[in-house]
Design a protein around this motif. Structure first.
Motif, mmCIF file in Angstrom:
data_model
loop_
_atom_site.group_PDB
_atom_site.id
_atom_site.type_symbol
_atom_site.label_atom_id
_atom_site.label_comp_id
_atom_site.label_asym_id
_atom_site.label_seq_id
_atom_site.Cartn_x
_atom_site.Cartn_y
_atom_site.Cartn_z
ATOM 1 N N SER A 58 10.157 0.170 -3.912
ATOM 2 C CA SER A 58 10.069 0.525 -2.702
ATOM 3 C C SER A 58 9.060 1.727 -2.598
ATOM 4 O O SER A 58 8.631 2.137 -3.454
ATOM 5 C CB SER A 58 11.503 1.135 -2.244
ATOM 6 N N ALA A 59 8.913 2.150 -1.329
ATOM 7 C CA ALA A 59 7.897 3.203 -1.078
ATOM 8 C C ALA A 59 8.331 4.451 -1.588
ATOM 9 O O ALA A 59 7.457 5.112 -2.170
ATOM 10 C CB ALA A 59 7.585 3.363 0.674
ATOM 11 N N GLN A 60 9.469 4.838 -1.536
ATOM 12 C CA GLN A 60 10.048 5.934 -2.124
ATOM 13 C C GLN A 60 10.071 5.871 -3.644
ATOM 14 O O GLN A 60 9.626 6.745 -4.260
ATOM 15 C CB GLN A 60 11.585 6.242 -1.737
ATOM 16 N N THR A 236 8.902 11.537 3.520
ATOM 17 C CA THR A 236 8.967 10.167 3.474
ATOM 18 C C THR A 236 10.331 9.924 4.314
ATOM 19 O O THR A 236 10.930 8.751 4.397
ATOM 20 C CB THR A 236 9.676 9.783 1.879
ATOM 21 N N THR A 430 1.281 7.841 4.627
ATOM 22 C CA THR A 430 2.282 7.139 4.724
ATOM 23 C C THR A 430 3.075 7.136 6.104
ATOM 24 O O THR A 430 3.219 5.918 6.975
ATOM 25 C CB THR A 430 3.240 7.014 3.632
ATOM 26 N N ARG A 434 2.873 4.161 9.017
ATOM 27 C CA ARG A 434 4.084 3.469 9.572
ATOM 28 C C ARG A 434 3.928 3.733 11.144
ATOM 29 O O ARG A 434 4.453 2.677 11.801
ATOM 30 C CB ARG A 434 5.532 4.104 8.786
ATOM 31 N N SER A 450 8.611 -5.140 4.453
ATOM 32 C CA SER A 450 7.763 -4.929 3.157
ATOM 33 C C SER A 450 6.285 -4.431 3.545
ATOM 34 O O SER A 450 5.667 -3.540 2.927
ATOM 35 C CB SER A 450 7.353 -6.173 2.275
ATOM 36 N N GLU A 453 6.490 -0.749 4.697
ATOM 37 C CA GLU A 453 6.833 0.211 3.316
ATOM 38 C C GLU A 453 5.403 1.069 2.920
ATOM 39 O O GLU A 453 5.304 2.058 3.038
ATOM 40 C CB GLU A 453 7.500 -0.779 2.139
ATOM 41 N N THR A 454 4.241 -0.017 2.662
ATOM 42 C CA THR A 454 3.120 0.426 1.911
ATOM 43 C C THR A 454 2.191 -0.448 2.506
ATOM 44 O O THR A 454 2.151 -1.472 2.878
ATOM 45 C CB THR A 454 3.253 0.854 0.598
#
Length: 512
Positions: A58-60, A236, A430, A434, A450, A453-454
């Motif tokens: 995941s992004a995190q 985040t 980031t 978004r 998805s 996310e990034t």
């Protein structure tokens, strides 16, 4: 030269004995872990797209893969530096290097993101044993003032150089091997150290160590880690209550730590050092400089690969002139401070790095390869000079018998800067990505998730879509990412102005 010494407590003068060939050979040996640890801070920048594709974090989790290592380093450096002062700095160096090599091999073959993050945590633990030892051992080897200044300049250059060439090393390896190869480089680098350090590097320690203060060590970790975690959570989009709790834990722990250190007759770190403007100013400038360097590398490497479309090695070559500028200006700074006060040299250097950020910001939403090349040259030149001089000022303003703890503070600033560079500037990119991403119609909920996310996730989703829809998604994602880069560039420029102001205020009386 393998016997234990306490030469770190010898006064630093121009009449002190000069180091011979074996001393300079020891410097070369100590440069090996320095280069490796700093390379590991940035080498993942180029490997992230490949890791994201293979492990699907995941992004995190992706941010934790990068940040777990320097976060643990930052939390433990002062404590490990203190242990090295007591039990032997060379001994800590050898233990840390052995553990780091073994864990690096295991991390290279991690089957999922969770185990890779665990490996990065353990690498940070052993890395924290290595870094304070290298700088404090230099103080034991080089007693002559001019020789020590040159040795620290070379060490600082290697530290900054490792951060700068990390993407280049990663690009070269990823051109021919799998992503785990960026971790396997630890083995050929550290094996010569394990063989040569017992021969060339003399042992040294604090001749009058106090008892180990376990509570102070725990409080130092509880001061650094929660605050960095709070910044990461905020960047985040995490819960504000969690941010508040983490900040409260860090602040309370920090207050308790300072009170305990002030009351201790033999503190692991003399916090009164921070009353010296040159010491505290150099630490803060060190921190700001690394935030700028690592933050720039974090988003520029993604832009070159995922927006411009260059392969990993070609992307790394774009950063080559900046790496050269970093090396050259590290040594230019050493010569320049013989005529100009360090505060003025550092201020001018970080302002040059700020111009590098402005070069990116003024490009608007379409950042070109030429702009990136020019920006990285300016940042490399500025950070190379500033890092060299700030490290010299930290060591020069610390008591000789507390060299390891003082080196730990300097390197804590570096590692904390590495974390904050990706957390604050990377998190800002980031968040703006978004906010600015406008997805085309026709995506499923999973595909849209998805893509949000990034940038790497969006590119991966686009590869599995029909041509027209895939092109629309790629264009939207790249445009949103570059808008984030521009905004972050202005934030980096502002950070460098703050660093320049610190240099002019806190270092105005400092001399080389």
């Amino acid at each position: 030269m393998s016997s234990t010494t306490d030469t770190a407590s010898t006064p630093l003068t121009d009449d002190a004995p000069r180091a011979g060939r074996r001393g300079w050979a020891a410097l070369v040996v100590l440069m090996l872990p320095t280069l490796l640890i700093s390379i590991d801070n940035t080498v993942l920048s180029f490997a992230l797209p490949t890791i994201a594709r293979d492990l699907e974090p995941s992004a995190q989790a992706q941010l934790w893969i990068v940040d777990a290592y320097p976060l643990v380093l930052a939390g433990l450096l002062v404590a490990m530096g203190n242990f090295g002062d007591r039990v032997g700095r060379r001994r800590m160096l050898l233990i840390g290097s052995s553990g780091f090599a073994v864990i690096s091999v295991l991390a290279a073959f991690a089957p999922n993101a969770e185990l890779l993050i665990a490996g990065r945590v353990l690498m940070g633990f052993f890395g924290a044993m290595i870094m304070p030892s290298t700088l404090s051992l230099l103080r034991s080897i080089f007693l002559h003032r001019a020789q020590r200044r040159l040795a620290i300049a070379i060490w600082a250059t290697g530290f900054s150089l490792g951060s700068a060439i990390g993407p280049m090393v990663g690009g070269l390896l990823l051109q021919h091997f799998f992503w785990g190869s960026v971790f396997l480089i630890a083995v050929p680098v550290l094996l010569p150290l394990l063989v040569l350090a017992p021969i060339l590097v003399p042992e040294s320690r604090d001749p009058k160590p106090g008892p180990v203060d376990v509570l102070a060590i725990v409080l130092s970790v509880l001061t650094v880690a929660p605050i960095v975690g709070a910044v990461k959570t905020l960047a985040t989009g995490g819960e504000l209550w969690l941010v508040a709790v983490l900040v409260a834990v860090g602040v309370v722990s920090g207050v308790l730590l300072v009170r305990r250190l002030l009351r201790s007759p033999t503190p692991m770190l003399d916090v009164r050092l921070f009353r010296r403007g040159a010491f505290s100013g150099a630490i803060l400038i060190n921190l700001a400089s690394v935030i700028a360097l690592v933050g720039l590398i974090f988003f520029v490497t993604q832009h070159l690969q995922l927006v411009v479309g260059l392969d990993a090695f070609s992307s790394a070559l774009v950063l080559g002139p900046g790496v050269l500028a970093l090396i050259v200006f590290s040594f230019v700074a050493v010569r320049l401070v013989k005529r100009v006060r360090p505060g003025y040299v550092i201020a001018g250097s970080v302002l040059a790095a700020g111009l590098g950020y402005l070069t990116l910001g003024l490009g608007g939403s379409g950042v070109s390869v030429t702009q990136i090349l020019i920006a990285f040259v300016l940042v490399g030149a500025g950070i190379g000079a500033a890092e060299t001089l700030s490290n010299d000022l930290v060591i020069a303003n610390a008591p000789a018998d507390k060299a390891g703890a003082a080196a730990g503070v300097s390197e804590t600033a570096y590692e904390l800067g590495a974390v904050l560079g990706t957390t604050i500037l990377g998190g800002l990119v980031t968040a703006l990505y978004r906010a600015e991403l406008h997805l085309p119609d026709g995506l499923s909920a999973a595909q849209a998730g998805s893509a949000r996310e990034t940038l790497g996730g969006a590119i991966h989703v686009a590869e599995g879509l029909p041509a027209e829809l895939g092109d629309a998604l790629r264009e939207a994602a790249r445009s949103a990412f570059d808008l984030g880069v521009v905004s972050t560039a202005y934030a980096g420029a502002a950070l460098m102005v703050v660093a320049a102001t610190l240099a002019l205020v806190t270092l105005r009386r400092a001399r080389a």
